[in-house]
Design a protein around this motif. Sequence first.
Motif, PDB file in Angstrom:
ATOM      1  N   SER A  72       0.838  -1.197   0.000  1.00 45.70           N
ATOM      2  CA  SER A  72       0.000   0.000   0.000  1.00 45.70           C
ATOM      3  C   SER A  72       0.873   1.247   0.000  1.00 45.70           C
ATOM      4  O   SER A  72       2.049   1.198   0.364  1.00 45.70           O
ATOM      5  CB  SER A  72      -0.909   0.001   1.232  1.00 45.70           C
ATOM      6  N   PHE A  73       0.292   2.365  -0.415  1.00 43.02           N
ATOM      7  CA  PHE A  73       1.020   3.629  -0.427  1.00 43.02           C
ATOM      8  C   PHE A  73       1.163   4.165   0.989  1.00 43.02           C
ATOM      9  O   PHE A  73       0.302   3.973   1.838  1.00 43.02           O
ATOM     10  CB  PHE A  73       0.270   4.650  -1.277  1.00 43.02           C
ATOM     11  N   TRP A  74       2.258   4.876   1.219  1.00 45.80           N
ATOM     12  CA  TRP A  74       2.408   5.617   2.460  1.00 45.80           C
ATOM     13  C   TRP A  74       1.870   7.025   2.270  1.00 45.80           C
ATOM     14  O   TRP A  74       1.829   7.558   1.156  1.00 45.80           O
ATOM     15  CB  TRP A  74       3.891   5.697   2.853  1.00 45.80           C
ATOM     16  N   VAL A 163      12.045  -8.573 -10.791  1.00 43.87           N
ATOM     17  CA  VAL A 163      11.381  -7.539 -11.589  1.00 43.87           C
ATOM     18  C   VAL A 163      10.624  -6.651 -10.606  1.00 43.87           C
ATOM     19  O   VAL A 163       9.799  -7.140  -9.822  1.00 43.87           O
ATOM     20  CB  VAL A 163      10.411  -8.143 -12.627  1.00 43.87           C
ATOM     21  N   THR A 164      10.911  -5.364 -10.637  1.00 41.16           N
ATOM     22  CA  THR A 164      10.311  -4.420  -9.697  1.00 41.16           C
ATOM     23  C   THR A 164       9.484  -3.383 -10.442  1.00 41.16           C
ATOM     24  O   THR A 164       9.571  -3.249 -11.667  1.00 41.16           O
ATOM     25  CB  THR A 164      11.390  -3.706  -8.859  1.00 41.16           C
ATOM     26  N   ARG A 165       8.703  -2.637  -9.674  1.00 46.84           N
ATOM     27  CA  ARG A 165       7.881  -1.574 -10.246  1.00 46.84           C
ATOM     28  C   ARG A 165       7.939  -0.350  -9.336  1.00 46.84           C
ATOM     29  O   ARG A 165       7.800  -0.461  -8.120  1.00 46.84           O
ATOM     30  CB  ARG A 165       6.435  -2.033 -10.415  1.00 46.84           C
ATOM     31  N   GLY A 166       8.163   0.812  -9.941  1.00 44.80           N
ATOM     32  CA  GLY A 166       8.230   2.052  -9.174  1.00 44.80           C
ATOM     33  C   GLY A 166       6.893   2.401  -8.549  1.00 44.80           C
ATOM     34  O   GLY A 166       5.839   2.176  -9.151  1.00 44.80           O
ATOM     35  N   ARG A 167       6.945   2.984  -7.341  1.00 44.71           N
ATOM     36  CA  ARG A 167       5.707   3.291  -6.626  1.00 44.71           C
ATOM     37  C   ARG A 167       5.601   4.766  -6.221  1.00 44.71           C
ATOM     38  O   ARG A 167       4.738   5.484  -6.695  1.00 44.71           O
ATOM     39  CB  ARG A 167       5.593   2.414  -5.376  1.00 44.71           C
ATOM     40  N   GLU A 191       4.794  14.074  -0.787  1.00 47.07           N
ATOM     41  CA  GLU A 191       3.352  14.191  -0.986  1.00 47.07           C
ATOM     42  C   GLU A 191       3.073  14.778  -2.363  1.00 47.07           C
ATOM     43  O   GLU A 191       3.482  15.907  -2.662  1.00 47.07           O
ATOM     44  CB  GLU A 191       2.738  15.068   0.104  1.00 47.07           C
ATOM     45  N   GLU A 192       2.397  14.023  -3.190  1.00 49.91           N
ATOM     46  CA  GLU A 192       2.079  14.475  -4.547  1.00 49.91           C
ATOM     47  C   GLU A 192       0.825  15.343  -4.522  1.00 49.91           C
ATOM     48  O   GLU A 192      -0.112  15.082  -3.770  1.00 49.91           O
ATOM     49  CB  GLU A 192       1.859  13.273  -5.473  1.00 49.91           C
ATOM     50  N   ASP A 193       0.831  16.391  -5.344  1.00 50.25           N
ATOM     51  CA  ASP A 193      -0.331  17.270  -5.381  1.00 50.25           C
ATOM     52  C   ASP A 193      -1.456  16.658  -6.202  1.00 50.25           C
ATOM     53  O   ASP A 193      -1.262  15.707  -6.957  1.00 50.25           O
ATOM     54  CB  ASP A 193       0.039  18.648  -5.926  1.00 50.25           C
ATOM     55  N   VAL A 194      -2.641  17.196  -6.038  1.00 45.88           N
ATOM     56  CA  VAL A 194      -3.826  16.733  -6.755  1.00 45.88           C
ATOM     57  C   VAL A 194      -3.899  17.468  -8.091  1.00 45.88           C
ATOM     58  O   VAL A 194      -3.608  18.669  -8.154  1.00 45.88           O
ATOM     59  CB  VAL A 194      -5.097  16.996  -5.927  1.00 45.88           C
ATOM     60  N   PRO A 195      -4.243  16.785  -9.186  1.00 45.91           N
ATOM     61  CA  PRO A 195      -4.359  17.467 -10.484  1.00 45.91           C
ATOM     62  C   PRO A 195      -5.267  18.684 -10.388  1.00 45.91           C
ATOM     63  O   PRO A 195      -6.357  18.630  -9.834  1.00 45.91           O
ATOM     64  CB  PRO A 195      -4.956  16.390 -11.396  1.00 45.91           C
TER      65      PRO A 195
END
Length: 524
Positions: A72-74, A163-167, A191-195
Amino acid sequence: MDDEIERRQIQHILELDHEELQVEEVDSLLESSDDDPDATGYASTDDFTFNTQLTSLHSYLGDVDDTHHRSSFWEGGAIVNLPLYYLEGVVLFPEATLPLRVIEPNFVAVINRAMTQVDAPYTMGVVRVYRDPVDGPVRQAKIGTTAEIRQYRPVEDGSINVVTRGRQRFRLRRCWVDAEGAPCGEVQIIEEDVPFRTPRDACAKLVPLSNLRNQHMLSLHALSHGRRNDENDSEANSEESFENELSQTERRIHQAAIGAGYESDGTDESTSSGDDGKFSDSQLGSPCTNDPSSIRASTSGHTKQVRNSDLGIGTKSMTHKVAGPRSHLSSTVSRAFWPIWVYHMYDSFCLAQKAADMWKQVVGTPSMDGFVNKPDLLSFYIASKIPISDPTRQELLEIDGISHRLRREIELLERLDCVCCKICKTVIARRSDMLVMSADGPLGAYVNSYGYVHEVMTFRKAKGLALRGRPHKEYSWFPGYAWTIINCMTCETQMGWLFTATNKKLKPKSFWGIRGCSVTNEMR
């Protein structure tokens, strides 16, 4: 159903591997002319027979088992301790795939720790390392990406294929080496902003400027007689409610722009037709001003300066003319203190549409509609696939804000014309010659048998390159193709590989794989 599809794809790979290698195709390619596209042996889009889904399977790693775990995301700002995997010449973005053949003992310890840790299971941090200058000490970037281990298989020789995947992006706070020799770090999740989408009330529902002076005169007339009609009350309340929602700085800018509208309406009648839209220094700002980012707005008694910094935007992105002679379009101009096109400059969805259209022109991707509705994912997708040098890709990773990242990508796409050798700046390939050989896009990460990860961009044609050695079928990243090392003819830097089909039925017959760490998007 998915198992059946994968079984068929693996069977297809095995059939391709058993085909005989046609070495003469390489020789004929070297003798061909760059001016004759048919002589090069490149297949047209209609003749394209290679299954691009095979590339994304990374079948050269052999059998790898799905971990059946999705972390899950942090929350943004969370502090997490993670084992760190350092890569040179590679930048991992969220949602991008990264295959690894882990050989070095310290990184084997990283994988083992990631597989067994409780707080962040199956997760590690991937950080780009670089040398600046080229022969200087190794440095590490401050911004990296968490990687989730999706597939895993230990090998008999002690190495591990994963095999990994960026998160998620993170900021590296501090790092150390644990007792097992695994590099570790304390990271803070970004913390990513909202579009952002332009608010509908920002422009569309405001009273036109042409009505502003009439409203002002009616208000003065009504006040002089001690009365105001219901309509004027409604308009005044609307204006008051709009201004109440603004900050102090925004209110000052808004009032300055409105004042300029009064001045413009008052002087239009005396403006001769020979002026044809010329603005005075008081309206546009003196050409001798020390601050080119400022915009002067004329008011009835004085002149105010409205600066781009008051709006929180860059100085280069604003050239709005606040006041000027009224035209036939003045009745439809919004009373917002900036026009709608200014808001669109930072509207994530508008920028996503523009970036998707440009990307389709560059790569020829059939449809980007799904990404347009998710500007954050689109910004990461383009950043991970655009054929640029890894320092520029790291710059994109470090940009905070969806709109700012998309604007930078649009700028790069507009300037992108050719790919040059990093050392001698010789032009190697052009944008129009890009070729998509993987379902993941025209640029992807691949790992060789020695554990080195390369970001490779694929092209139909290239020039200024020389072959070194003979073709090899073993450990090919593209099933059915043999690879030959290529060097720059000018400085002899290794640029990547030429891939040639192992049977005549497979098209394209050949293509070029150029390493991202060997090129630059800047010319001499």
